[in-house]
Design a protein around this motif. Structure first.
Motif, short mmCIF file in Angstrom:
data_model
loop_
_atom_site.label_atom_id
_atom_site.label_comp_id
_atom_site.label_asym_id
_atom_site.label_seq_id
_atom_site.Cartn_x
_atom_site.Cartn_y
_atom_site.Cartn_z
N ASN A 109 4.45 54.93 39.28
CA ASN A 109 4.03 54.01 38.22
C ASN A 109 3.53 52.67 38.74
OD1 ASN A 109 6.90 53.88 38.82
ND2 ASN A 109 7.10 52.37 37.19
N PHE A 110 3.18 52.60 40.04
CA PHE A 110 2.37 51.49 40.53
C PHE A 110 0.98 51.58 39.88
CE2 PHE A 110 4.42 50.45 44.95
CZ PHE A 110 5.43 49.74 44.30
N PRO A 111 0.20 50.51 39.92
CA PRO A 111 -1.16 50.59 39.36
C PRO A 111 -1.94 51.77 39.94
CG PRO A 111 -0.61 48.32 39.86
CD PRO A 111 0.52 49.16 40.40
N PRO A 112 -2.79 52.40 39.16
CA PRO A 112 -3.42 53.66 39.57
C PRO A 112 -4.38 53.56 40.74
CG PRO A 112 -4.32 52.87 37.49
CD PRO A 112 -3.13 52.02 37.78
N GLY B 202 -1.93 55.81 48.34
CA GLY B 202 -0.72 56.60 48.45
C GLY B 202 -0.54 57.60 47.32
N PHE B 203 0.61 58.25 47.37
CA PHE B 203 0.92 59.36 46.47
C PHE B 203 2.25 59.07 45.78
CE2 PHE B 203 -1.57 60.75 50.04
CZ PHE B 203 -2.55 61.56 49.50
N GLY B 204 2.31 59.34 44.48
CA GLY B 204 3.54 59.12 43.73
C GLY B 204 4.41 60.35 43.60
N SER B 205 3.88 61.49 44.03
CA SER B 205 4.66 62.74 43.96
C SER B 205 4.11 63.72 44.99
CB SER B 205 4.59 63.36 42.56
OG SER B 205 3.28 63.89 42.32
N ILE B 206 4.88 64.76 45.21
CA ILE B 206 4.46 65.83 46.11
C ILE B 206 5.14 67.12 45.69
CG2 ILE B 206 6.32 65.38 47.78
CD1 ILE B 206 4.44 66.23 50.02
N VAL B 207 4.48 68.24 45.90
CA VAL B 207 5.13 69.55 45.84
C VAL B 207 5.19 70.05 47.27
CG1 VAL B 207 5.00 71.92 45.04
CG2 VAL B 207 4.34 70.06 43.51
N PHE B 208 6.41 70.16 47.78
CA PHE B 208 6.63 70.52 49.18
C PHE B 208 6.93 72.01 49.27
CE2 PHE B 208 8.72 70.88 53.23
CZ PHE B 208 8.14 69.89 54.02
N ASN B 209 6.22 72.70 50.19
CA ASN B 209 6.41 74.13 50.40
C ASN B 209 7.41 74.37 51.52
OD1 ASN B 209 4.33 74.98 48.50
ND2 ASN B 209 2.87 74.17 49.98
N VAL C 284 9.36 72.59 46.11
CA VAL C 284 10.16 71.50 45.54
C VAL C 284 9.25 70.34 45.18
CG1 VAL C 284 12.12 69.94 45.86
CG2 VAL C 284 12.11 72.17 47.00
N GLY C 285 9.33 69.89 43.95
CA GLY C 285 8.60 68.70 43.55
C GLY C 285 9.45 67.46 43.73
N VAL C 286 8.86 66.39 44.24
CA VAL C 286 9.55 65.11 44.39
C VAL C 286 8.68 64.04 43.73
CG1 VAL C 286 10.57 63.43 45.97
CG2 VAL C 286 10.53 65.86 46.60
N ILE C 287 9.29 63.23 42.88
CA ILE C 287 8.60 62.14 42.19
C ILE C 287 9.31 60.83 42.50
CG2 ILE C 287 7.88 61.18 39.96
CD1 ILE C 287 7.93 64.03 38.83
N LEU D 38 6.90 43.69 37.57
CA LEU D 38 6.48 44.63 36.54
C LEU D 38 5.51 45.67 37.08
CD1 LEU D 38 6.03 42.44 33.35
CD2 LEU D 38 7.88 44.02 33.91
N SER D 39 5.77 46.91 36.71
CA SER D 39 4.88 48.03 36.99
C SER D 39 4.63 48.75 35.66
CB SER D 39 5.51 48.98 38.01
OG SER D 39 5.72 48.34 39.25
N ASP D 40 3.84 49.79 35.70
CA ASP D 40 3.66 50.59 34.49
C ASP D 40 5.00 51.22 34.08
OD1 ASP D 40 1.00 49.96 34.59
OD2 ASP D 40 0.37 51.86 35.50
N CYS D 41 5.10 51.63 32.85
CA CYS D 41 6.36 52.17 32.34
C CYS D 41 6.72 53.47 33.05
CB CYS D 41 6.24 52.42 30.84
SG CYS D 41 7.70 53.18 30.13
N PRO D 42 7.88 53.52 33.73
CA PRO D 42 8.25 54.77 34.41
C PRO D 42 8.52 55.91 33.44
CG PRO D 42 10.07 53.20 34.47
CD PRO D 42 8.88 52.46 33.93
N PHE D 43 9.05 55.58 32.25
CA PHE D 43 9.36 56.61 31.26
C PHE D 43 8.08 57.32 30.80
CE2 PHE D 43 12.94 53.85 31.28
CZ PHE D 43 14.03 54.56 30.80
N ARG D 44 7.02 56.55 30.58
CA ARG D 44 5.77 57.14 30.11
C ARG D 44 4.98 57.78 31.25
NH1 ARG D 44 4.89 55.75 24.90
NH2 ARG D 44 6.04 53.94 24.08
N ALA D 45 5.05 57.17 32.43
CA ALA D 45 4.25 57.69 33.56
C ALA D 45 4.75 59.03 34.07
CB ALA D 45 4.25 56.66 34.69
#
Length: 259
Positions: free
Chosen positions: A90-93, A97-104, A111-114, A124-131
């Motif tokens: 939820n940093f500005p778009p 970098g990457f905010g998540s990954i699916v690791f094989n 496994v997904g990691v967010i 302040l960053s973007d809303c984590p609940f909505r993002a």
């Protein structure tokens, strides 16, 4: 499957102590996947390619971060290409970098990691609940196993997010305060939760920093450079048991190891 989530690794002392422990923990507890928060791995503030590679060489598979991710200038360019180091989703778009990954994994599991960052008592960053919801929906098309690092100051914000995501992800693990909490639990719909997993670093310290420096700051309010404390270290983490098919957590256990 078993996931080991390691608390914020603090500087060289934290890295060295983690190196001495990690392979034994992975072997003895039959760990399948290792995540560590590494935003303080380089000198106590920030992360570099060198320190990240140290963590990867030890057996850490994904590194999460938080508000200190940009503290080392060279990291900005590095994160354009290294997708196993996450910065908050939820940093500005337009940030690198990457905010998540699916690791094989080698056993065929994915496994997904967010990585998220809170907004209460923080920049302040973007809303984590909505993002996070669109990201979960995207990852769910690939795997039901999803771990969320909620890097936040306020316990209420972390708890609220955990209930908001209960049943949608396998675990919500809190980081940032460096103080391990004793509220690990499985929520009603199968999400594992702990408010803060803690840290890996010097025991005689104020969240990893030399005691006298922090006390002096509280006394005189004069900004100064902080240094990582020295001496014996401790290790904080959690082991999360997850059903491979449903992605629901079946257990969560705190780890605390003193040097």
């Amino acid at each position: 499957m078993k996931v080991l989530f390691i608390g914020d690794v603090i500087g060289r002392p934290g890295r060295l102590f983690l190196k001495s422990l990690l392979s034994g923990i992975v072997h003895n507890r039959s760990i399948d996947f290792v995540i560590a928060n590494g935003e303080n791995a380089a000198g106590g503030f920030g992360i570099t390619e060198k320190t990240a590679n140290e963590l990867f060489a030890m057996g850490v598979q994904v590194i999460t971060t938080g508000n200190h991710v940009w503290d080392k200038k060279e990291t900005v360019q590095y994160l354009f290409s290294e997708n196993k180091i996450l910065r908050p989703l939820n940093f500005p778009p337009d940030v690198p970098g990457f905010g998540s990954i699916v690791f094989n994994l080698k056993n065929g599991l994915k496994v997904g990691v967010i990585n998220l960052i809170g907004r209460v008592f923080m920049n302040l960053s973007d809303c984590p609940f909505r993002a996070v919801i669109p990201e979960i929906e995207k990852i769910k098309k690939i795997t039901n196993i999803i771990i969320v690092d909620m890097h936040a100051e306020a316990t209420s914000e972390k708890q609220a997010l955990s209930y908001y995501l209960d049943g949608k992800v396998s675990a919500v693990v809190g980081t940032h305060t460096h103080v391990q909490t004793s509220d690990e639990k499985i929520l009603p719909y199968g999400t594992a939760y702990i408010t803060d997993v803690g840290m890996v670093g010097p025991m005689v310290s104020v969240i990893g920093v030399q005691v006298e420096q922090i006390v002096r700051k509280f006394l005189n309010q004069i900004p100064q450079k902080y240094d990582v404390a020295k001496g014996s270290c401790f290790f904080c983490g959690v082991v999360i048991d997850i059903d491979n098919q449903t992605g629901k957590a079946t257990g969560i256990e705190r780890l605390l190891v003193n040097e």
